[in-house]
Scaffold this motif. Structure first.
Motif, mmCIF file in Angstrom:
data_model
loop_
_atom_site.group_PDB
_atom_site.id
_atom_site.type_symbol
_atom_site.label_atom_id
_atom_site.label_comp_id
_atom_site.label_asym_id
_atom_site.label_seq_id
_atom_site.Cartn_x
_atom_site.Cartn_y
_atom_site.Cartn_z
ATOM 1 N N ALA A 48 0.829 -1.209 0.000
ATOM 2 C CA ALA A 48 0.000 0.000 0.000
ATOM 3 C C ALA A 48 0.863 1.259 0.000
ATOM 4 O O ALA A 48 0.563 2.230 -0.700
ATOM 5 C CB ALA A 48 -0.930 0.002 1.215
ATOM 6 N N CYS A 49 1.937 1.233 0.749
ATOM 7 C CA CYS A 49 2.837 2.394 0.821
ATOM 8 C C CYS A 49 3.584 2.612 -0.490
ATOM 9 O O CYS A 49 3.863 3.751 -0.871
ATOM 10 C CB CYS A 49 3.812 2.236 1.984
ATOM 11 S SG CYS A 49 3.019 2.469 3.595
ATOM 12 N N GLU A 50 3.885 1.525 -1.183
ATOM 13 C CA GLU A 50 4.572 1.644 -2.475
ATOM 14 C C GLU A 50 3.721 2.363 -3.507
ATOM 15 O O GLU A 50 4.244 2.920 -4.472
ATOM 16 C CB GLU A 50 4.976 0.261 -2.991
ATOM 17 C CG GLU A 50 6.130 -0.342 -2.237
ATOM 18 C CD GLU A 50 6.430 -1.783 -2.625
ATOM 19 O OE1 GLU A 50 5.607 -2.423 -3.345
ATOM 20 O OE2 GLU A 50 7.481 -2.291 -2.199
ATOM 21 N N GLN A 51 2.407 2.381 -3.313
ATOM 22 C CA GLN A 51 1.490 3.053 -4.240
ATOM 23 C C GLN A 51 1.372 4.549 -3.969
ATOM 24 O O GLN A 51 0.783 5.273 -4.761
ATOM 25 C CB GLN A 51 0.101 2.409 -4.152
ATOM 26 C CG GLN A 51 0.081 0.931 -4.474
ATOM 27 C CD GLN A 51 0.631 0.624 -5.851
ATOM 28 O OE1 GLN A 51 0.241 1.242 -6.821
ATOM 29 N NE2 GLN A 51 1.572 -0.308 -5.926
ATOM 30 N N GLN A 52 1.926 5.000 -2.855
ATOM 31 C CA GLN A 52 1.820 6.412 -2.467
ATOM 32 C C GLN A 52 2.976 7.230 -3.051
ATOM 33 O O GLN A 52 4.090 6.723 -3.193
ATOM 34 C CB GLN A 52 1.862 6.535 -0.936
ATOM 35 C CG GLN A 52 0.714 5.874 -0.237
ATOM 36 C CD GLN A 52 -0.578 6.634 -0.415
ATOM 37 O OE1 GLN A 52 -0.608 7.858 -0.473
ATOM 38 N NE2 GLN A 52 -1.665 5.896 -0.530
ATOM 39 N N PRO A 53 2.728 8.509 -3.332
ATOM 40 C CA PRO A 53 3.839 9.374 -3.740
ATOM 41 C C PRO A 53 4.732 9.694 -2.544
ATOM 42 O O PRO A 53 4.314 9.539 -1.397
ATOM 43 C CB PRO A 53 3.141 10.633 -4.252
ATOM 44 C CG PRO A 53 1.819 10.651 -3.549
ATOM 45 C CD PRO A 53 1.443 9.196 -3.333
ATOM 46 N N GLU A 54 5.946 10.136 -2.815
ATOM 47 C CA GLU A 54 6.867 10.553 -1.756
ATOM 48 C C GLU A 54 6.163 11.543 -0.833
ATOM 49 O O GLU A 54 5.326 12.335 -1.277
ATOM 50 C CB GLU A 54 8.099 11.199 -2.387
ATOM 51 C CG GLU A 54 9.146 11.609 -1.386
ATOM 52 C CD GLU A 54 10.392 12.171 -2.047
ATOM 53 O OE1 GLU A 54 10.681 13.359 -1.833
ATOM 54 O OE2 GLU A 54 11.066 11.418 -2.778
ATOM 55 N N CYS A 55 6.511 11.508 0.429
ATOM 56 C CA CYS A 55 5.880 12.364 1.433
ATOM 57 C C CYS A 55 6.938 13.278 2.054
ATOM 58 O O CYS A 55 7.697 12.855 2.914
ATOM 59 C CB CYS A 55 5.222 11.503 2.506
ATOM 60 S SG CYS A 55 4.244 12.445 3.693
ATOM 61 N N PRO A 56 6.991 14.532 1.640
ATOM 62 C CA PRO A 56 7.960 15.465 2.234
ATOM 63 C C PRO A 56 7.664 15.727 3.712
ATOM 64 O O PRO A 56 6.539 15.509 4.182
ATOM 65 C CB PRO A 56 7.773 16.745 1.419
ATOM 66 C CG PRO A 56 7.065 16.331 0.179
ATOM 67 C CD PRO A 56 6.234 15.137 0.559
ATOM 68 N N VAL A 57 8.640 16.237 4.419
ATOM 69 C CA VAL A 57 8.481 16.593 5.830
ATOM 70 C C VAL A 57 7.289 17.537 5.975
ATOM 71 O O VAL A 57 7.138 18.495 5.212
ATOM 72 C CB VAL A 57 9.761 17.262 6.379
ATOM 73 C CG1 VAL A 57 9.534 17.790 7.794
ATOM 74 C CG2 VAL A 57 10.922 16.296 6.351
ATOM 75 N N GLY A 58 6.426 17.241 6.924
ATOM 76 C CA GLY A 58 5.276 18.084 7.207
ATOM 77 C C GLY A 58 4.013 17.721 6.456
ATOM 78 O O GLY A 58 2.946 18.234 6.764
ATOM 79 N N GLU A 59 4.091 16.829 5.482
ATOM 80 C CA GLU A 59 2.900 16.408 4.748
ATOM 81 C C GLU A 59 2.392 15.084 5.317
ATOM 82 O O GLU A 59 3.014 14.497 6.196
ATOM 83 C CB GLU A 59 3.200 16.288 3.252
ATOM 84 C CG GLU A 59 3.452 17.632 2.607
ATOM 85 C CD GLU A 59 3.537 17.560 1.095
ATOM 86 O OE1 GLU A 59 3.108 16.549 0.495
ATOM 87 O OE2 GLU A 59 4.058 18.526 0.512
ATOM 88 N N ALA A 60 1.260 14.622 4.791
ATOM 89 C CA ALA A 60 0.656 13.385 5.285
ATOM 90 C C ALA A 60 0.113 12.553 4.130
ATOM 91 O O ALA A 60 -0.280 13.087 3.089
ATOM 92 C CB ALA A 60 -0.470 13.697 6.272
ATOM 93 N N ARG A 61 0.099 11.240 4.323
ATOM 94 C CA ARG A 61 -0.464 10.280 3.381
ATOM 95 C C ARG A 61 -1.329 9.306 4.173
ATOM 96 O O ARG A 61 -1.152 9.146 5.382
ATOM 97 C CB ARG A 61 0.636 9.503 2.648
ATOM 98 C CG ARG A 61 1.634 10.357 1.885
ATOM 99 C CD ARG A 61 1.025 10.948 0.626
ATOM 100 N NE ARG A 61 2.016 11.697 -0.143
ATOM 101 C CZ ARG A 61 2.170 13.015 -0.094
ATOM 102 N NH1 ARG A 61 1.405 13.740 0.681
ATOM 103 N NH2 ARG A 61 3.097 13.614 -0.832
ATOM 104 N N ILE A 62 -2.228 8.620 3.488
ATOM 105 C CA ILE A 62 -3.134 7.687 4.166
ATOM 106 C C ILE A 62 -3.074 6.313 3.507
ATOM 107 O O ILE A 62 -2.955 6.210 2.286
ATOM 108 C CB ILE A 62 -4.581 8.224 4.168
ATOM 109 C CG1 ILE A 62 -5.493 7.358 5.028
ATOM 110 C CG2 ILE A 62 -5.108 8.380 2.746
ATOM 111 C CD1 ILE A 62 -6.867 7.975 5.274
#
Length: 172
Positions: A48-62
């Motif tokens: 699931a995480c491999e499908q997410q775009p990179e997450c810069p410091v301070g941002e969030a992904r689900i």
């Protein structure tokens, strides 16, 4: 409006809708709580995480929360504490942004109950009093949109420190 609840214990046993997880920018297994989450989530979480775009410091992904007693993981990349030197102010802004980004994403997904660790205060070494002030300012300020906002600290000593900050700066 959610009252911010401070508690201590094993965050991975708490039942709520979403768990906030400190993350690596590539959403790969990190250290501390991140490692524990990935150990429980296994290959399904990795995929699931491999499908997410990179997450810069301070941002969030689900992602879904595989192997955990919550439905979702809200991943956020916390800054590294630099001992209050000339870069310290930037790290404070970034830490605050982590909480804001998580709450924004939760509102967008209509998630009403979240549990947070002491973001930044683990392997990224923010002092608990500083991490608590940033977190509580955001959580108390934006609690109206949520049913439950809980911060679960790893030790009773950390809990005492967070409660002291809350009493001093955010009285009921």
């Amino acid at each position: 409006m959610a009252k911010v609840e401070l508690t201590s214990g094993d965050i991975l046993t708490l039942r709520t809708t979403a768990l906030v997880c400190p993350a690596h920018k590539h959403l790969i297994r990190g250290r501390g709580l991140s490692a524990q989450v990935f150990d429980r989530g296994g290959d399904a979480l990795v995929a699931a995480c491999e499908q997410q775009p990179e997450c810069p410091v301070g941002e969030a992904r689900i992602t879904r929360a595989y192997g955990l007693p919550v439905q979702y993981l809200l991943h956020t990349v916390t800054p590294q504490w630099s001992s209050g030197d000339q870069w310290g102010a930037g790290a404070l802004v970034q830490l605050r942004r982590c909480y804001e980004s998580v709450l924004k994403l939760a509102r967008e997904r209509k998630i009403k109950s979240l549990v947070f660790p002491a973001l930044g205060a683990g392997t990224n070494r923010f002092p608990h009093s500083i991490a608590a002030h940033q977190a509580l300012e955001v959580l108390h300020g934006q609690g109206k949109d949520f049913e439950s906002l809980k911060v679960c600290l790893h030790t009773p000593a950390a809990l005492a420190e967070w409660r002291q900050v809350e009493r001093r700066f955010f009285p009921a």
